[in-house]
Write an enzyme that holds these catalytic residues in place. Structure first.
Site, PDB file in Angstrom:
ATOM      1  N   SER A 142      27.889  14.997  -9.157  1.00  0.00           N
ATOM      2  CA  SER A 142      26.820  15.962  -8.962  1.00  0.00           C
ATOM      3  C   SER A 142      25.620  15.558  -9.790  1.00  0.00           C
ATOM      4  O   SER A 142      25.766  14.939 -10.851  1.00  0.00           O
ATOM      5  CB  SER A 142      27.295  17.351  -9.394  1.00  0.00           C
ATOM      6  OG  SER A 142      26.214  18.266  -9.418  1.00  0.00           O
ATOM      7  N   TYR A 155      30.854  22.985 -15.555  1.00  0.00           N
ATOM      8  CA  TYR A 155      30.730  22.087 -14.408  1.00  0.00           C
ATOM      9  C   TYR A 155      29.975  20.822 -14.796  1.00  0.00           C
ATOM     10  O   TYR A 155      30.416  19.708 -14.503  1.00  0.00           O
ATOM     11  CB  TYR A 155      30.012  22.826 -13.274  1.00  0.00           C
ATOM     12  CG  TYR A 155      29.870  22.023 -12.007  1.00  0.00           C
ATOM     13  CD1 TYR A 155      30.956  21.825 -11.166  1.00  0.00           C
ATOM     14  CD2 TYR A 155      28.643  21.469 -11.643  1.00  0.00           C
ATOM     15  CE1 TYR A 155      30.830  21.089  -9.991  1.00  0.00           C
ATOM     16  CE2 TYR A 155      28.504  20.741 -10.475  1.00  0.00           C
ATOM     17  CZ  TYR A 155      29.597  20.554  -9.657  1.00  0.00           C
ATOM     18  OH  TYR A 155      29.470  19.826  -8.498  1.00  0.00           O
TER      19      TYR A 155
END
Length: 174
Positions: A142, A155
């Protein structure tokens, strides 16, 4: 034009989203897809969709946080096919919460899935890839590994850690 041979492609987190789409694309290209995720019902729906189009898709329930399950599934794939050409580490979770609101259970779930899961799957696949002197590992990461997104501390940490870990693995096996 010479056609390529069918590859064995293991995709984690294949029950929905990016993983499901990747499974469909690889199957359409003629690869033998092995799709894993925690949601066996969704995996069976994926298999039916792929097989309806005359392609191959095996499915196994597997929580990538669980070392026993990852080892069992990779063993089943290797026993049936003898090798894994491509591993796509796609399984991932998040909770959009600021750091102080993130529970320890939520933090452990994110780190366990997004970082430990990559570690476990790579650890089971790399030895056979090294023996064959071939194989590809693709990690779905990501942009959160590169920049700050509020409400994404766990995350972002998991994706940054995954990037660093796989960079080290690449250097170690090169």
């Amino acid at each position: 034009m010479k056609s390529r041979s069918s590859r064995v492609v293991w995709i984690t987190g294949a029950s929905s989203g990016i993983g499901r789409s990747l499974a469909e694309v690889f199957a359409e290209k003629g690869d033998r897809v092995v799709a894993t995720a925690r949601n066996l019902r969704a995996l069976r729906d994926l298999r039916a969709h792929i097989e309806k189009n005359g392609r191959v898709c095996e499915v196994y329930a597997c929580d990538v946080k669980n070392a026993f399950q990852v080892k069992r599934v990779s063993g089943l794939i290797l026993k049936k096919h003898g090798f894994i050409d491509v591993l796509i580490n796609n399984a991932g979770v998040t909770y959009f919460k600021d750091l102080l609101s993130t529970s320890i259970r939520e933090f452990d779930d994110v780190i366990g899935t997004n970082l430990r899961g990559l570690f476990l799957s790579a650890k089971t696949v790399v030895p056979s890839m090294l023996r064959r002197k071939r194989g590809i590992i693709v990690n779905i990461l990501s942009f959160a590994a590169k920049t700050v997104y509020t409400k994404s501390a766990a995350y972002s940490a998991s994706k940054s850690g995954a990037e660093a870990m796989m960079n080290v693995l690449r250097a170690e096996v090169r």
